[in-house]
Design a protein around this motif. Structure first.
Motif, short mmCIF file in Angstrom:
data_model
loop_
_atom_site.label_atom_id
_atom_site.label_comp_id
_atom_site.label_asym_id
_atom_site.label_seq_id
_atom_site.Cartn_x
_atom_site.Cartn_y
_atom_site.Cartn_z
N ILE A 16 -14.61 9.69 0.97
CA ILE A 16 -14.41 8.47 0.97
C ILE A 16 -15.13 8.12 -0.45
O ILE A 16 -14.22 7.12 -1.45
N LEU A 17 -15.84 8.52 -1.03
CA LEU A 17 -16.13 8.04 -2.11
C LEU A 17 -15.13 8.65 -3.67
O LEU A 17 -15.16 7.79 -3.79
N MET A 21 -10.58 2.47 -3.68
CA MET A 21 -10.03 1.86 -3.11
C MET A 21 -11.59 0.98 -3.18
O MET A 21 -12.36 1.52 -4.04
N GLU A 25 -13.64 -2.20 1.48
CA GLU A 25 -12.73 -0.85 2.34
C GLU A 25 -13.56 0.51 2.21
O GLU A 25 -13.71 1.17 3.38
N THR A 26 -13.93 0.76 1.35
CA THR A 26 -15.35 2.15 1.28
C THR A 26 -16.08 1.59 2.02
O THR A 26 -16.16 2.80 3.19
N ARG A 27 -17.07 0.76 2.62
CA ARG A 27 -18.17 0.46 3.12
C ARG A 27 -17.33 0.54 4.69
O ARG A 27 -17.91 1.25 6.02
N ASN A 29 -15.02 2.10 6.16
CA ASN A 29 -14.33 3.17 6.60
C ASN A 29 -16.06 3.86 6.53
O ASN A 29 -15.45 4.58 7.61
#
Length: 82
Positions: A16-17, A21, A25-27, A29
């Motif tokens: 994810i890191l 994105m 979107e990252t949060r 995910n």
């Protein structure tokens, strides 16, 4: 099992890191990954509880069978070799 869950979480976090994105979107995910991990932990805990319950039941049944054999032997005056 613990090492699998740790590896899963670590891989998810690193993936994810480094994914291209937006922050939102990252949060999202990360929240989804945490939810999935919590679900996996709950499932593992339920499976463990069920194993313990079945083990207790098995031990209880063996104990009841032994006690029944002993009572029967006492009534008849014989020895079963338990």
């Amino acid at each position: 099992m613990k090492s699998f869950l740790f590896g899963l979480g670590l891989g998810l976090g690193v993936g994810i890191l480094f994914a291209p994105m937006s922050g939102e979107e990252t949060r999202s995910n990360i929240a989804q990954g945490a939810s999935d991990l919590a679900d996996s932990a709950r499932d593992a805990m339920e499976q463990g509880k069920e194993r313990v319950r079945s083990g207790i039941t098995a031990v209880r049944n063996v104990g009841q069978n032994i006690a029944s054999d002993i009572r029967s032997d006492v009534r008849t005056g014989t020895e079963s070799g338990v």
